[in-house]
Design a protein around this motif. Sequence first.
Motif, PDB file in Angstrom:
ATOM      1  N   SER A  73     -25.461 -15.424 -33.619  1.00 23.97           N
ATOM      2  CA  SER A  73     -24.517 -14.539 -34.334  1.00 23.97           C
ATOM      3  C   SER A  73     -23.844 -15.287 -35.249  1.00 23.97           C
ATOM      4  CB  SER A  73     -23.197 -14.088 -33.546  1.00 23.97           C
ATOM      5  OG  SER A  73     -23.766 -12.960 -32.637  1.00 23.97           O
ATOM      6  N   PHE A  74     -23.738 -16.835 -35.182  1.00 21.19           N
ATOM      7  CA  PHE A  74     -23.218 -17.799 -36.029  1.00 21.19           C
ATOM      8  C   PHE A  74     -24.323 -18.037 -37.165  1.00 21.19           C
ATOM      9  CE2 PHE A  74     -23.728 -22.449 -36.809  1.00 21.19           C
ATOM     10  CZ  PHE A  74     -22.739 -22.647 -37.725  1.00 21.19           C
ATOM     11  N   PHE A  75     -25.440 -17.935 -36.782  1.00 22.06           N
ATOM     12  CA  PHE A  75     -26.495 -18.239 -37.684  1.00 22.06           C
ATOM     13  C   PHE A  75     -26.748 -17.095 -38.718  1.00 22.06           C
ATOM     14  CE2 PHE A  75     -28.503 -22.130 -36.065  1.00 22.06           C
ATOM     15  CZ  PHE A  75     -29.181 -22.305 -37.090  1.00 22.06           C
ATOM     16  N   ILE A  76     -26.584 -15.767 -38.237  1.00 16.57           N
ATOM     17  CA  ILE A  76     -26.809 -14.585 -39.122  1.00 16.57           C
ATOM     18  C   ILE A  76     -25.692 -14.658 -39.971  1.00 16.57           C
ATOM     19  CG2 ILE A  76     -26.761 -12.076 -39.018  1.00 16.57           C
ATOM     20  CD1 ILE A  76     -28.515 -12.429 -36.340  1.00 16.57           C
ATOM     21  N   MET A  77     -24.512 -14.694 -39.351  1.00 14.75           N
ATOM     22  CA  MET A  77     -23.245 -14.608 -40.195  1.00 14.75           C
ATOM     23  C   MET A  77     -22.780 -15.755 -41.053  1.00 14.75           C
ATOM     24  SD  MET A  77     -22.401 -11.486 -39.255  1.00 14.75           S
ATOM     25  CE  MET A  77     -21.069 -11.199 -39.918  1.00 14.75           C
ATOM     26  N   GLN A  78     -23.064 -16.817 -40.574  1.00 15.39           N
ATOM     27  CA  GLN A  78     -22.408 -18.068 -41.519  1.00 15.39           C
ATOM     28  C   GLN A  78     -23.611 -18.695 -42.266  1.00 15.39           C
ATOM     29  OE1 GLN A  78     -19.138 -18.788 -41.852  1.00 15.39           O
ATOM     30  NE2 GLN A  78     -19.235 -16.582 -41.140  1.00 15.39           N
ATOM     31  N   VAL A  79     -24.776 -18.978 -41.365  1.00 10.59           N
ATOM     32  CA  VAL A  79     -25.873 -20.043 -41.856  1.00 10.59           C
ATOM     33  C   VAL A  79     -26.763 -19.233 -42.756  1.00 10.59           C
ATOM     34  CG1 VAL A  79     -27.757 -21.395 -41.361  1.00 10.59           C
ATOM     35  CG2 VAL A  79     -25.591 -21.411 -39.813  1.00 10.59           C
ATOM     36  N   CYS A  80     -27.293 -17.945 -42.581  1.00  3.16           N
ATOM     37  CA  CYS A  80     -28.287 -17.342 -43.177  1.00  3.16           C
ATOM     38  C   CYS A  80     -27.772 -16.481 -44.377  1.00  3.16           C
ATOM     39  CB  CYS A  80     -29.198 -16.516 -42.329  1.00  3.16           C
ATOM     40  SG  CYS A  80     -30.061 -17.647 -41.252  1.00  3.16           S
ATOM     41  N   ARG A  81     -26.666 -16.023 -44.347  1.00  3.77           N
ATOM     42  CA  ARG A  81     -25.937 -15.028 -45.235  1.00  3.77           C
ATOM     43  C   ARG A  81     -25.523 -15.610 -46.232  1.00  3.77           C
ATOM     44  NH1 ARG A  81     -22.012 -10.826 -42.634  1.00  3.77           N
ATOM     45  NH2 ARG A  81     -24.159  -9.686 -42.041  1.00  3.77           N
ATOM     46  N   LYS A  82     -25.680 -14.892 -47.582  1.00  3.65           N
ATOM     47  CA  LYS A  82     -25.248 -15.397 -48.905  1.00  3.65           C
ATOM     48  C   LYS A  82     -23.646 -15.432 -48.869  1.00  3.65           C
ATOM     49  CE  LYS A  82     -25.475 -14.471 -53.868  1.00  3.65           C
ATOM     50  NZ  LYS A  82     -26.102 -13.642 -54.712  1.00  3.65           N
ATOM     51  N   GLN A  83     -23.084 -16.319 -49.421  1.00  6.06           N
ATOM     52  CA  GLN A  83     -21.457 -16.472 -49.419  1.00  6.06           C
ATOM     53  C   GLN A  83     -20.915 -16.995 -47.710  1.00  6.06           C
ATOM     54  OE1 GLN A  83     -19.880 -16.707 -52.148  1.00  6.06           O
ATOM     55  NE2 GLN A  83     -21.673 -16.058 -53.229  1.00  6.06           N
ATOM     56  N   GLY A  84     -21.982 -17.024 -47.069  1.00  8.12           N
ATOM     57  CA  GLY A  84     -21.519 -17.832 -45.708  1.00  8.12           C
ATOM     58  C   GLY A  84     -21.248 -19.336 -45.932  1.00  8.12           C
ATOM     59  N   LEU A  85     -21.924 -20.204 -45.296  1.00  7.79           N
ATOM     60  CA  LEU A  85     -21.810 -21.479 -45.517  1.00  7.79           C
ATOM     61  C   LEU A  85     -22.427 -22.118 -46.810  1.00  7.79           C
ATOM     62  CD1 LEU A  85     -22.725 -22.714 -41.757  1.00  7.79           C
ATOM     63  CD2 LEU A  85     -20.525 -22.599 -42.976  1.00  7.79           C
TER      64      LEU A  85
ATOM     65  N   ARG B 155     -37.448 -15.685 -43.860  1.00 10.59           N
ATOM     66  CA  ARG B 155     -38.601 -16.963 -43.210  1.00 10.59           C
ATOM     67  C   ARG B 155     -37.534 -18.069 -42.978  1.00 10.59           C
ATOM     68  NH1 ARG B 155     -42.667 -17.065 -40.129  1.00 10.59           N
ATOM     69  NH2 ARG B 155     -44.026 -18.347 -40.540  1.00 10.59           N
ATOM     70  N   GLU B 156     -36.901 -18.514 -43.985  1.00 13.47           N
ATOM     71  CA  GLU B 156     -36.114 -19.766 -43.903  1.00 13.47           C
ATOM     72  C   GLU B 156     -35.175 -19.776 -42.522  1.00 13.47           C
ATOM     73  OE1 GLU B 156     -35.808 -21.212 -48.843  1.00 13.47           O
ATOM     74  OE2 GLU B 156     -34.263 -19.722 -47.877  1.00 13.47           O
ATOM     75  N   GLY B 157     -34.335 -18.570 -42.535  1.00  9.37           N
ATOM     76  CA  GLY B 157     -33.704 -18.141 -41.257  1.00  9.37           C
ATOM     77  C   GLY B 157     -34.381 -18.501 -40.142  1.00  9.37           C
TER      78      GLY B 157
ATOM     79  N   ASN C 210     -46.342 -26.553 -43.606  1.00  8.67           N
ATOM     80  CA  ASN C 210     -45.436 -25.477 -44.070  1.00  8.67           C
ATOM     81  C   ASN C 210     -43.888 -25.573 -43.532  1.00  8.67           C
ATOM     82  OD1 ASN C 210     -48.097 -23.678 -43.270  1.00  8.67           O
ATOM     83  ND2 ASN C 210     -47.527 -23.982 -45.317  1.00  8.67           N
ATOM     84  N   VAL C 211     -43.931 -26.062 -42.498  1.00  7.10           N
ATOM     85  CA  VAL C 211     -42.232 -26.248 -41.961  1.00  7.10           C
ATOM     86  C   VAL C 211     -41.563 -27.170 -42.663  1.00  7.10           C
ATOM     87  CG1 VAL C 211     -40.842 -26.784 -39.879  1.00  7.10           C
ATOM     88  CG2 VAL C 211     -42.779 -25.145 -39.800  1.00  7.10           C
ATOM     89  N   GLU C 212     -42.321 -28.444 -42.842  1.00  6.35           N
ATOM     90  CA  GLU C 212     -41.632 -29.569 -43.532  1.00  6.35           C
ATOM     91  C   GLU C 212     -41.230 -29.117 -45.029  1.00  6.35           C
ATOM     92  OE1 GLU C 212     -40.333 -33.078 -44.676  1.00  6.35           O
ATOM     93  OE2 GLU C 212     -40.976 -32.600 -42.232  1.00  6.35           O
ATOM     94  N   VAL C 213     -42.186 -28.514 -45.647  1.00  3.87           N
ATOM     95  CA  VAL C 213     -42.090 -27.931 -47.243  1.00  3.87           C
ATOM     96  C   VAL C 213     -40.862 -27.131 -46.941  1.00  3.87           C
ATOM     97  CG1 VAL C 213     -42.618 -26.651 -49.058  1.00  3.87           C
ATOM     98  CG2 VAL C 213     -44.398 -28.513 -47.994  1.00  3.87           C
ATOM     99  N   GLN C 214     -40.545 -26.054 -46.141  1.00  2.00           N
ATOM    100  CA  GLN C 214     -39.393 -25.061 -46.245  1.00  2.00           C
ATOM    101  C   GLN C 214     -38.348 -26.045 -45.656  1.00  2.00           C
ATOM    102  OE1 GLN C 214     -39.123 -21.659 -46.409  1.00  2.00           O
ATOM    103  NE2 GLN C 214     -41.202 -21.403 -47.086  1.00  2.00           N
ATOM    104  N   MET C 215     -38.366 -26.978 -44.908  1.00  2.00           N
ATOM    105  CA  MET C 215     -36.971 -27.699 -44.529  1.00  2.00           C
ATOM    106  C   MET C 215     -36.570 -28.392 -45.711  1.00  2.00           C
ATOM    107  SD  MET C 215     -36.009 -26.719 -41.462  1.00  2.00           S
ATOM    108  CE  MET C 215     -34.506 -27.565 -41.676  1.00  2.00           C
ATOM    109  N   ARG C 216     -37.485 -29.044 -46.512  1.00  2.00           N
ATOM    110  CA  ARG C 216     -37.149 -29.516 -47.791  1.00  2.00           C
ATOM    111  C   ARG C 216     -36.563 -28.746 -48.473  1.00  2.00           C
ATOM    112  NH1 ARG C 216     -41.909 -31.030 -49.993  1.00  2.00           N
ATOM    113  NH2 ARG C 216     -42.621 -32.604 -48.105  1.00  2.00           N
ATOM    114  N   THR C 217     -36.999 -27.672 -48.790  1.00  2.00           N
ATOM    115  CA  THR C 217     -36.073 -26.590 -49.882  1.00  2.00           C
ATOM    116  C   THR C 217     -34.747 -26.152 -49.328  1.00  2.00           C
ATOM    117  OG1 THR C 217     -38.428 -25.644 -50.235  1.00  2.00           O
ATOM    118  CG2 THR C 217     -36.155 -24.483 -50.478  1.00  2.00           C
ATOM    119  N   ILE C 218     -34.824 -26.016 -47.702  1.00  2.00           N
ATOM    120  CA  ILE C 218     -33.364 -25.541 -47.102  1.00  2.00           C
ATOM    121  C   ILE C 218     -32.527 -26.717 -47.643  1.00  2.00           C
ATOM    122  CG2 ILE C 218     -32.266 -25.246 -45.131  1.00  2.00           C
ATOM    123  CD1 ILE C 218     -34.939 -23.617 -44.220  1.00  2.00           C
TER     124      ILE C 218
END
Length: 198
Positions: free
Chosen positions: A6-18, A26-28, A61-69
């Motif tokens: 829930s924390f990930f969905i509400m705070q980490v992934c959502r725009k205007q969360g963290l 995909r990043e989530g 692919n994961v490394e590239v995505q993590m770098r972007t994140i």
Amino acid sequence: MSSWQSFFIMQVCRKQGLTDTGLSKREGEILLAKFPDEETIRTNKPVADYLTGDKICTPENVEVQMRTIYNECFSPKNCKDPPDFQGEIGQKRDPCFQAWLKRKYQEYLPVTRCSESDSLSATPASASQPVWRHQFQTLIDNKTKDFVGRKYVFHAIAEFLENQPNGYLIIEGDPGIGKSAILAEYVRRTGCVAHFNS
């Protein structure tokens, strides 16, 4: 759904969360696969193995995505209180990000009211874990250590629960194939009530 999810969905992934920008689906998925709970960090290979299904996903692919994140979503430009990566690069950033996530998760956890003598007590929800959880925690930890893959099984479980108002879902297989590990991982992810026979 667990409070971590829930924390990930509400705070980490959502725009205007963290982060002001939010994360793509995909990043989530990648971030939650890398940090499936507040104590675990998976390296890029197990994350890629976990996410491989209908799409090809490699550790690169994961490394590239993590770098972007890390460089975009959680940069000082897009995040009000960004993680301090302490000059680290690549997967060496993961422990710094995990520490930051844990701090943010503790801030997110709901406060429960304890009504002994009408006083309020700030207690994290995790401190009031059910007794059954403590009873099986060692088994759950042992069975889920280094758990990867089986995305199709979790999809089938979710589909059954979504489409069936009641009934049983039977998971069959030869001894040692991982039936208990699958269920332990499901319990770890969702926090659902469970009982394991020894």
